[in-house]
Design a protein around this motif. Structure first.
Motif, PDB file in Angstrom:
ATOM      1  N   TYR A  71       0.835  -1.178   0.000  1.00 15.10           N
ATOM      2  CA  TYR A  71       0.000   0.000   0.000  1.00 15.10           C
ATOM      3  C   TYR A  71       0.882   1.245   0.000  1.00 15.10           C
ATOM      4  O   TYR A  71       1.870   1.299   0.715  1.00 15.10           O
ATOM      5  CB  TYR A  71      -0.895   0.018   1.250  1.00 15.10           C
ATOM      6  N   PRO A  72       0.520   2.264  -0.776  1.00 16.44           N
ATOM      7  CA  PRO A  72       1.307   3.493  -0.784  1.00 16.44           C
ATOM      8  C   PRO A  72       1.180   4.219   0.540  1.00 16.44           C
ATOM      9  O   PRO A  72       0.096   4.335   1.085  1.00 16.44           O
ATOM     10  CB  PRO A  72       0.705   4.304  -1.928  1.00 16.44           C
ATOM     11  N   VAL A  73       2.290   4.713   1.068  1.00 15.02           N
ATOM     12  CA  VAL A  73       2.305   5.433   2.329  1.00 15.02           C
ATOM     13  C   VAL A  73       2.837   6.835   2.061  1.00 15.02           C
ATOM     14  O   VAL A  73       3.913   6.991   1.496  1.00 15.02           O
ATOM     15  CB  VAL A  73       3.209   4.705   3.350  1.00 15.02           C
ATOM     16  N   SER A  74       2.108   7.843   2.478  1.00 16.18           N
ATOM     17  CA  SER A  74       2.512   9.208   2.183  1.00 16.18           C
ATOM     18  C   SER A  74       3.593   9.705   3.134  1.00 16.18           C
ATOM     19  O   SER A  74       4.330  10.628   2.802  1.00 16.18           O
ATOM     20  CB  SER A  74       1.298  10.139   2.248  1.00 16.18           C
ATOM     21  N   LEU A  75       3.669   9.115   4.344  1.00 19.41           N
ATOM     22  CA  LEU A  75       4.675   9.523   5.301  1.00 19.41           C
ATOM     23  C   LEU A  75       5.833   8.538   5.305  1.00 19.41           C
ATOM     24  O   LEU A  75       5.626   7.339   5.230  1.00 19.41           O
ATOM     25  CB  LEU A  75       4.073   9.572   6.720  1.00 19.41           C
ATOM     26  N   PRO A  76       7.082   9.032   5.402  1.00 25.22           N
ATOM     27  CA  PRO A  76       8.192   8.104   5.529  1.00 25.22           C
ATOM     28  C   PRO A  76       8.092   7.349   6.848  1.00 25.22           C
ATOM     29  O   PRO A  76       7.614   7.886   7.837  1.00 25.22           O
ATOM     30  CB  PRO A  76       9.428   9.008   5.501  1.00 25.22           C
ATOM     31  N   ILE A  77       8.506   6.085   6.837  1.00 25.54           N
ATOM     32  CA  ILE A  77       8.363   5.244   8.020  1.00 25.54           C
ATOM     33  C   ILE A  77       9.449   5.598   9.023  1.00 25.54           C
ATOM     34  O   ILE A  77      10.630   5.446   8.759  1.00 25.54           O
ATOM     35  CB  ILE A  77       8.437   3.757   7.639  1.00 25.54           C
ATOM     36  N   LYS A  78       9.022   6.075  10.197  1.00 27.10           N
ATOM     37  CA  LYS A  78       9.951   6.520  11.225  1.00 27.10           C
ATOM     38  C   LYS A  78      10.042   5.549  12.387  1.00 27.10           C
ATOM     39  O   LYS A  78      10.879   5.714  13.269  1.00 27.10           O
ATOM     40  CB  LYS A  78       9.515   7.890  11.760  1.00 27.10           C
ATOM     41  N   TRP A  79       9.173   4.555  12.431  1.00 24.36           N
ATOM     42  CA  TRP A  79       9.160   3.648  13.574  1.00 24.36           C
ATOM     43  C   TRP A  79       8.701   2.270  13.126  1.00 24.36           C
ATOM     44  O   TRP A  79       8.163   2.086  12.043  1.00 24.36           O
ATOM     45  CB  TRP A  79       8.233   4.187  14.663  1.00 24.36           C
ATOM     46  N   CYS A  80       8.908   1.282  13.969  1.00 24.22           N
ATOM     47  CA  CYS A  80       8.488  -0.086  13.656  1.00 24.22           C
ATOM     48  C   CYS A  80       8.316  -0.856  14.956  1.00 24.22           C
ATOM     49  O   CYS A  80       8.748  -0.420  16.024  1.00 24.22           O
ATOM     50  CB  CYS A  80       9.525  -0.783  12.758  1.00 24.22           C
ATOM     51  N   ILE A  81       7.656  -1.998  14.863  1.00 20.23           N
ATOM     52  CA  ILE A  81       7.464  -2.874  16.017  1.00 20.23           C
ATOM     53  C   ILE A  81       7.737  -4.308  15.594  1.00 20.23           C
ATOM     54  O   ILE A  81       7.725  -4.638  14.405  1.00 20.23           O
ATOM     55  CB  ILE A  81       6.021  -2.788  16.583  1.00 20.23           C
ATOM     56  N   TRP A  82       8.001  -5.158  16.583  1.00 19.02           N
ATOM     57  CA  TRP A  82       8.062  -6.594  16.339  1.00 19.02           C
ATOM     58  C   TRP A  82       6.642  -7.132  16.492  1.00 19.02           C
ATOM     59  O   TRP A  82       5.963  -6.835  17.479  1.00 19.02           O
ATOM     60  CB  TRP A  82       8.988  -7.278  17.349  1.00 19.02           C
ATOM     61  N   LYS A  83       6.181  -7.871  15.506  1.00 21.03           N
ATOM     62  CA  LYS A  83       4.797  -8.335  15.505  1.00 21.03           C
ATOM     63  C   LYS A  83       4.714  -9.810  15.884  1.00 21.03           C
ATOM     64  O   LYS A  83       5.455 -10.641  15.360  1.00 21.03           O
ATOM     65  CB  LYS A  83       4.170  -8.126  14.125  1.00 21.03           C
ATOM     66  N   LYS A  84       3.806 -10.136  16.797  1.00 22.28           N
ATOM     67  CA  LYS A  84       3.613 -11.523  17.225  1.00 22.28           C
ATOM     68  C   LYS A  84       2.992 -12.350  16.098  1.00 22.28           C
ATOM     69  O   LYS A  84       2.195 -11.828  15.309  1.00 22.28           O
ATOM     70  CB  LYS A  84       2.678 -11.585  18.435  1.00 22.28           C
ATOM     71  N   PRO A  85       3.319 -13.642  16.031  1.00 21.15           N
ATOM     72  CA  PRO A  85       2.643 -14.518  15.055  1.00 21.15           C
ATOM     73  C   PRO A  85       1.242 -14.871  15.538  1.00 21.15           C
ATOM     74  O   PRO A  85       0.910 -14.661  16.710  1.00 21.15           O
ATOM     75  CB  PRO A  85       3.549 -15.753  15.031  1.00 21.15           C
ATOM     76  N   GLU A  86       0.438 -15.379  14.635  1.00 19.24           N
ATOM     77  CA  GLU A  86      -0.898 -15.819  15.008  1.00 19.24           C
ATOM     78  C   GLU A  86      -0.818 -17.095  15.856  1.00 19.24           C
ATOM     79  O   GLU A  86       0.201 -17.769  15.895  1.00 19.24           O
ATOM     80  CB  GLU A  86      -1.745 -16.099  13.753  1.00 19.24           C
ATOM     81  N   ILE A  87      -1.919 -17.401  16.518  1.00 18.94           N
ATOM     82  CA  ILE A  87      -1.994 -18.642  17.292  1.00 18.94           C
ATOM     83  C   ILE A  87      -1.764 -19.827  16.363  1.00 18.94           C
ATOM     84  O   ILE A  87      -2.336 -19.901  15.277  1.00 18.94           O
ATOM     85  CB  ILE A  87      -3.371 -18.769  17.988  1.00 18.94           C
ATOM     86  N   GLY A  88      -0.923 -20.746  16.778  1.00 19.53           N
ATOM     87  CA  GLY A  88      -0.604 -21.915  15.973  1.00 19.53           C
ATOM     88  C   GLY A  88       0.644 -21.740  15.119  1.00 19.53           C
ATOM     89  O   GLY A  88       1.134 -22.704  14.542  1.00 19.53           O
ATOM     90  N   TRP A  89       1.143 -20.513  15.043  1.00 22.38           N
ATOM     91  CA  TRP A  89       2.357 -20.226  14.284  1.00 22.38           C
ATOM     92  C   TRP A  89       3.519 -19.970  15.225  1.00 22.38           C
ATOM     93  O   TRP A  89       3.335 -19.542  16.363  1.00 22.38           O
ATOM     94  CB  TRP A  89       2.159 -18.993  13.405  1.00 22.38           C
ATOM     95  N   ILE A  90       4.719 -20.234  14.723  1.00 17.01           N
ATOM     96  CA  ILE A  90       5.952 -19.907  15.432  1.00 17.01           C
ATOM     97  C   ILE A  90       6.742 -18.944  14.562  1.00 17.01           C
ATOM     98  O   ILE A  90       6.818 -19.119  13.340  1.00 17.01           O
ATOM     99  CB  ILE A  90       6.793 -21.170  15.720  1.00 17.01           C
ATOM    100  N   LYS A  91       7.320 -17.943  15.191  1.00 18.71           N
ATOM    101  CA  LYS A  91       8.084 -16.948  14.434  1.00 18.71           C
ATOM    102  C   LYS A  91       9.579 -17.154  14.639  1.00 18.71           C
ATOM    103  O   LYS A  91      10.049 -17.306  15.763  1.00 18.71           O
ATOM    104  CB  LYS A  91       7.690 -15.538  14.864  1.00 18.71           C
ATOM    105  N   LEU A  92      10.291 -17.160  13.518  1.00 19.35           N
ATOM    106  CA  LEU A  92      11.744 -17.299  13.514  1.00 19.35           C
ATOM    107  C   LEU A  92      12.361 -15.982  13.054  1.00 19.35           C
ATOM    108  O   LEU A  92      12.166 -15.573  11.917  1.00 19.35           O
ATOM    109  CB  LEU A  92      12.171 -18.429  12.577  1.00 19.35           C
ATOM    110  N   ASN A  93      13.078 -15.322  13.950  1.00 22.16           N
ATOM    111  CA  ASN A  93      13.845 -14.135  13.579  1.00 22.16           C
ATOM    112  C   ASN A  93      15.316 -14.508  13.471  1.00 22.16           C
ATOM    113  O   ASN A  93      15.845 -15.206  14.335  1.00 22.16           O
ATOM    114  CB  ASN A  93      13.676 -13.029  14.617  1.00 22.16           C
ATOM    115  N   THR A  94      15.970 -14.064  12.413  1.00 26.08           N
ATOM    116  CA  THR A  94      17.362 -14.437  12.178  1.00 26.08           C
ATOM    117  C   THR A  94      18.208 -13.200  11.881  1.00 26.08           C
ATOM    118  O   THR A  94      17.702 -12.174  11.452  1.00 26.08           O
ATOM    119  CB  THR A  94      17.485 -15.407  10.992  1.00 26.08           C
ATOM    120  N   ASP A  95      19.520 -13.356  12.113  1.00 24.92           N
ATOM    121  CA  ASP A  95      20.442 -12.286  11.790  1.00 24.92           C
ATOM    122  C   ASP A  95      21.855 -12.855  11.720  1.00 24.92           C
ATOM    123  O   ASP A  95      22.116 -13.966  12.196  1.00 24.92           O
ATOM    124  CB  ASP A  95      20.379 -11.169  12.839  1.00 24.92           C
ATOM    125  N   GLY A  96      22.743 -12.097  11.110  1.00 26.78           N
ATOM    126  CA  GLY A  96      24.135 -12.504  11.002  1.00 26.78           C
ATOM    127  C   GLY A  96      25.054 -11.366  11.380  1.00 26.78           C
ATOM    128  O   GLY A  96      24.732 -10.203  11.158  1.00 26.78           O
TER     129      GLY A  96
END
Length: 241
Positions: A71-96
């Motif tokens: 979706y087009p966003v008129s404002l530049p993104i200045k913030w973010c959050i970590w979002k929980k997965p739905e019930i029954g899902w597991i979330k894998l966050n990775t980094d190097g």
């Protein structure tokens, strides 16, 4: 809290999943200042920033095989959050990091199942990020996880796994291994997140545990990692630098 329809976008934060009266940035002075500055200079900015409803990312899933709409966003993104997965899902966050990879698995409450740390000889950042996902998928399958949401702060890695851009010859082997592992899951999705919302995985990848490869259980986590995980689960807003 009433959940809006899937394609609804909050007019304040420009993220889906909630109505404006429940927006996480309501009453956040730093967000208000950022938005005010953007509003004052909006006439000078002609670019449009695109973001999806899933923690500002693009994604695909096994069940649909389609890329989520953006979706087009008129404002530049200045913030973010970590979002929980739905019930029954597991979330894998990775980094190097420079010499190691890391990641962690969390449930729908944001609670940690385990984390992993592996030293790597790869010097190529792209290959490091791929190997972090590959290692995390191996661990998830060994734990009997069947539905998984993979999240990485490497947009190139996410796009290549999702087939949105081609990969080079050097990554072909890892990509093949990752796709073979993904086929074992009942369902999966692969999305991008901002670095600021991937703090837990970044922390794990930089730990010095003195071993080549180790799985860490929550009782082994340092206090700082517990604090990051708690902040994520409570929906802490991370402002982008």
């Amino acid at each position: 809290m009433r959940v809006p329809q899937q394609d609804y976008i909050c007019h304040r934060s420009h993220i889906g999943g909630h109505y404006i009266q429940h927006c996480l940035v309501n009453g956040e002075p730093e967000f208000d200042r950022s938005a005010s500055k953007v509003s004052e200079s909006s006439s000078k900015n002609s670019g449009i920033l695109y973001a999806s409803t899933s923690t500002l990312c693009s994604c695909s899933s096994k069940s649909t095989g389609r890329v989520s709409p953006v979706y087009p966003v008129s404002l530049p993104i200045k913030w973010c959050i970590w979002k929980k997965p739905e019930i029954g899902w597991i979330k894998l966050n990775t980094d190097g990091s420079v010499s190691a990879i890391g990641g962690l698995l969390r449930d729908h409450n944001g609670g940690p199942l385990c984390a992993y740390f592996t030293k790597t000889l790869h010097k190529n950042t792209f290959m490091v990020e791929l190997s972090a996902i590959w290692r995390g998928l191996h661990l998830a399958l060994s734990l009997g996880i069947r539905t998984i949401w993979i999240e990485s702060d490497s947009l190139s890695v996410v796009k290549i796994i999702n087939g949105q851009q081609p990969g080079g010859p050097s990554s072909a082997c890892y990509l093949s291994k990752i796709r073979k592992l993904l086929a074992y899951f009942d369902d999966y999705r692969v999305t991008h997140t901002w670095r600021e919302a991937n703090k837990a995985a970044d922390y794990v990848s930089r730990m010095d545990v003195g071993l080549m490869d180790v799985v860490l259980w929550p009782t082994d986590f340092p206090d700082m990692l517990h604090d990051i995980i708690k902040d994520d689960a409570q929906g802490k807003i991370y402002f982008r630098h």
